[in-house]
Design a protein around this motif. Structure first.
Motif, mmCIF file in Angstrom:
data_model
loop_
_atom_site.group_PDB
_atom_site.id
_atom_site.type_symbol
_atom_site.label_atom_id
_atom_site.label_comp_id
_atom_site.label_asym_id
_atom_site.label_seq_id
_atom_site.Cartn_x
_atom_site.Cartn_y
_atom_site.Cartn_z
ATOM 1 N N ALA A 53 0.881 -1.344 -0.182
ATOM 2 C CA ALA A 53 -0.487 0.154 -0.002
ATOM 3 C C ALA A 53 0.936 1.347 -0.151
ATOM 4 C CB ALA A 53 -0.927 -0.504 1.278
ATOM 5 N N ILE A 54 0.410 1.699 -1.007
ATOM 6 C CA ILE A 54 1.351 3.380 -1.123
ATOM 7 C C ILE A 54 0.651 4.136 -0.674
ATOM 8 C CG2 ILE A 54 2.467 2.716 -3.364
ATOM 9 C CD1 ILE A 54 0.898 4.459 -4.412
ATOM 10 N N THR A 55 1.113 5.735 -0.200
ATOM 11 C CA THR A 55 1.542 6.950 0.322
ATOM 12 C C THR A 55 1.142 7.959 -0.913
ATOM 13 O OG1 THR A 55 3.071 7.790 1.268
ATOM 14 C CG2 THR A 55 2.421 6.044 2.272
ATOM 15 N N LEU B 148 3.926 2.700 2.496
ATOM 16 C CA LEU B 148 3.862 3.824 4.011
ATOM 17 C C LEU B 148 4.502 2.965 5.076
ATOM 18 C CD1 LEU B 148 2.152 5.183 6.218
ATOM 19 C CD2 LEU B 148 1.191 3.079 6.618
ATOM 20 N N VAL B 149 4.941 1.696 4.621
ATOM 21 C CA VAL B 149 5.822 0.796 5.845
ATOM 22 C C VAL B 149 7.168 1.837 5.257
ATOM 23 C CG1 VAL B 149 4.865 -1.274 6.187
ATOM 24 C CG2 VAL B 149 6.043 -0.898 4.402
ATOM 25 N N GLU B 150 7.754 1.978 4.679
ATOM 26 C CA GLU B 150 9.102 2.786 3.934
ATOM 27 C C GLU B 150 9.119 3.696 4.608
ATOM 28 O OE1 GLU B 150 9.854 3.045 0.153
ATOM 29 O OE2 GLU B 150 9.884 1.265 -0.542
ATOM 30 N N HIS B 151 7.623 4.126 5.194
ATOM 31 C CA HIS B 151 8.049 5.702 6.068
ATOM 32 C C HIS B 151 8.830 5.768 7.435
ATOM 33 C CE1 HIS B 151 7.107 8.465 1.825
ATOM 34 N NE2 HIS B 151 7.026 7.381 2.043
ATOM 35 N N LEU B 152 8.785 3.837 8.060
ATOM 36 C CA LEU B 152 8.343 3.885 9.395
ATOM 37 C C LEU B 152 9.811 3.421 9.830
ATOM 38 C CD1 LEU B 152 5.463 1.399 8.959
ATOM 39 C CD2 LEU B 152 5.516 4.004 9.647
ATOM 40 N N ALA B 153 11.125 3.290 9.180
ATOM 41 C CA ALA B 153 11.965 2.708 9.564
ATOM 42 C C ALA B 153 12.595 3.524 10.497
ATOM 43 C CB ALA B 153 12.802 2.784 8.223
#
Length: 523
Positions: free
Chosen positions: A336-338, A344-349
């Motif tokens: 799921a992208i933003t 989205l999960v790439e922005h949580l690192a």
């Protein structure tokens, strides 16, 4: 690149002349020559929507970002629904606000839109409108207010109104003290500082991918809100240039991510109504059962009123929504992208929890199973919802005699009568307040408790209603069914809870059960 706005402005005929001429009030010629995307700022600012009254300032920062990125910003005031003032209920006009915004986006020469909302119905209506039009869009939430204090203790707007008002009715708090707290509760601009519907829908917008990650929950007075607004304006231009639309972002995977988020933050049951409406606009297959299946087993990690102790500026200080999502990253759909174009999960690192008293670790949740629970039975075969995180644990399994009220007027007429045949084991039932009956399905399901039970120290009872409940309400075991006529109720699927709600003031009694914010017949 040919922009949608060029259909209005390009050419040398009479129509294009008129469109350009009437817009040439300070705009340079190159604004109309096809090289600059026109970005509407759908602005729900209104002095009568106090939660959104600061959005004109936010809009200015968005506009600066649009200019910087080479676009043309255009302020577009749209219908603003203030939960605190609008009678009989803002929900009555949510769809109207969505339709009006949708038609303004369709009718005007714009290429993309920034959606400015805050109060409960504004973000849902804006998302619904943007979903139907499917122009490049991004949400900029207005943010929660700062924490107010009274007698040295923090005040959660909404939640503590319900608590304090019941103590007045119980005779344990003077009306004078209650009224003195009024000036302390709303400390700054911004929407409710609890995890009510406004904060919940800002979090839902981010979980759906419709904000720049890390935006939801930024306090309204915080200078970083304007910084993020500027960045959002720049992004809006990029969205147009890249052709990224809401339908590409708000997929079924994104909605399931939102359901996981709803459980982890202890969000409002009103999110169910709004997420289903947005999904419907997009043609995304989402049902009530998805909330039960996807939310089941998701832990409550945010210790925030009404399900816990803290308030929204504490959540932001402790790491914000991205820190919460990092703890449940394995439950999120990685595809799921933003609006950034990245998952989205790439922005949580780089997300971190800075205060574990506010955001709990997955290994030490407030509740192990905090998702919205869907109940079904002969009273509501279409389904009813309950928020176990905000319910009194001892009432989640309960059997009692129903005391039925046929309208909210009936509640006010009989509830405090000494002759009312009721005790603490009874179940309060309110009917006739659904979307058709009232109309608008108002937030009057937060039934006050009978005065004679309050005087005995009772602070919670099971309440069932076809109305809605305020997202700021708590410590109730209440169900909101879809209205259909059926005989006596039998329910199944009440998720267990293991933790009670906090007390206010510290060391004081626990206060529960909200009083309806709109008594019919009041001046």
């Amino acid at each position: 690149m040919a922009f949608r706005s060029s259909r209005w402005y390009s050419g040398n005929d009479r129509n294009s002349y008129i469109h350009r001429a009437w817009m040439r009030r300070g705009l340079p010629r190159e604004a109309f020559e096809g090289g600059k995307p026109h970005i509407a700022i759908a602005n729900t600012a209104s002095d009568l929507t106090p939660c959104n009254s600061h959005l004109n300032e936010v809009a200015e920062s968005v506009a600066n970002g649009v200019w910087e990125a080479g676009g043309v910003p255009l302020n577009l005031p749209v219908v603003s629904l203030g939960e605190t003032n609008v009678r009989p209920t803002a929900m009555l006009w949510r769809n109207l606000a969505a339709m009006a915004t949708e038609e303004m986006l369709r009718a005007n020469p714009i290429d993309g839109v920034v959606l400015l909302g805050g109060c409960d119905k504004t973000i849902p209506s804006l998302l619904m409108a943007a979903s139907s039009v499917d122009l490049p869009a991004v949400v900029m939430p207005g943010g929660p207010m700062l924490t107010g204090h009274f007698r040295g203790a923090p005040l959660g707007c909404g939640t503590d109104v319900w608590r304090l008002s019941e103590e007045v009715r119980a005779g344990t708090l003077s009306r004078e003290a209650f009224l003195r707290s009024e000036s302390s509760m709303i400390r700054s601009r911004g929407h409710c500082n609890t995890m009510g519907t406004a904060s919940t829908m800002a979090c839902m917008a981010e979980a759906l991918g419709m904000t720049i990650p890390g935006t939801a929950g930024t306090p309204a007075p915080d200078s970083r809100l304007l910084e993020r607004s500027h960045e959002t304006g720049r992004l809006a231009v990029d969205l147009v240039l890249e052709g990224r639309r809401p339908s590409q972002v708000m997929t079924r995977a994104a909605f399931l991510n939102a359901i996981v988020t709803l459980a982890a933050v202890g969000g409002s049951t009103n999110a169910v109504v709004h997420l289903l409406a947005v999904a419907g606009r997009l043609g995304v297959d989402l049902s009530l059962d998805d909330f039960d299946r996807t939310g089941a087993g998701v832990p409550l990690l945010v210790d925030l009123q009404p399900a816990g102790r803290h308030l929204m500026d504490d959540l932001f200080r402790a790491g914000g929504l991205t820190a919460v999502l990092k703890e449940v990253e394995d439950l999120l759909d990685p595809e799921a992208i933003t609006v950034t174009g990245r998952p989205l999960v790439e922005h949580l690192a780089e997300a971190e929890i800075w205060d574990e008293s506010v955001i709990r670790r997955r290994s030490d949740p407030l509740l192990p199973d905090a998702g919205i629970a869907v109940l079904r039975g002969n009273l509501a075969p279409g389904g009813a919802v309950i928020k176990p995180a905000a319910a009194s644990p001892e009432l989640l399994r309960h059997r009692g005699r129903a005391v039925v009220f046929d309208s909210i007027e009936d509640v006010y007429a009989r509830l405090d009568s000494p002759d009312l045949d009721i005790d603490e084991t009874s179940v309060l039932v309110l009917r006739g307040c659904g979307p058709k009956g009232y109309p608008g399905m108002p937030e009057v399901g937060n039934l006050p408790l009978p005065a004679k039970l309050l005087e005995k120290g009772v602070r919670d009872m099971v309440r069932i209603s076809d109305a809605r409940m305020s997202g700021t309400a708590y410590a109730r075991s209440s169900c909101t069914p879809r209205p259909r006529r059926r005989p006596a109720a039998r329910w199944r699927r009440c998720a267990p809870a293991t933790r009670s709600c906090s007390t206010w003031p510290p060391g004081g009694s626990t206060w529960t059960s909200p009083t309806p914010s709109w008594p019919p017949g009041s001046p």
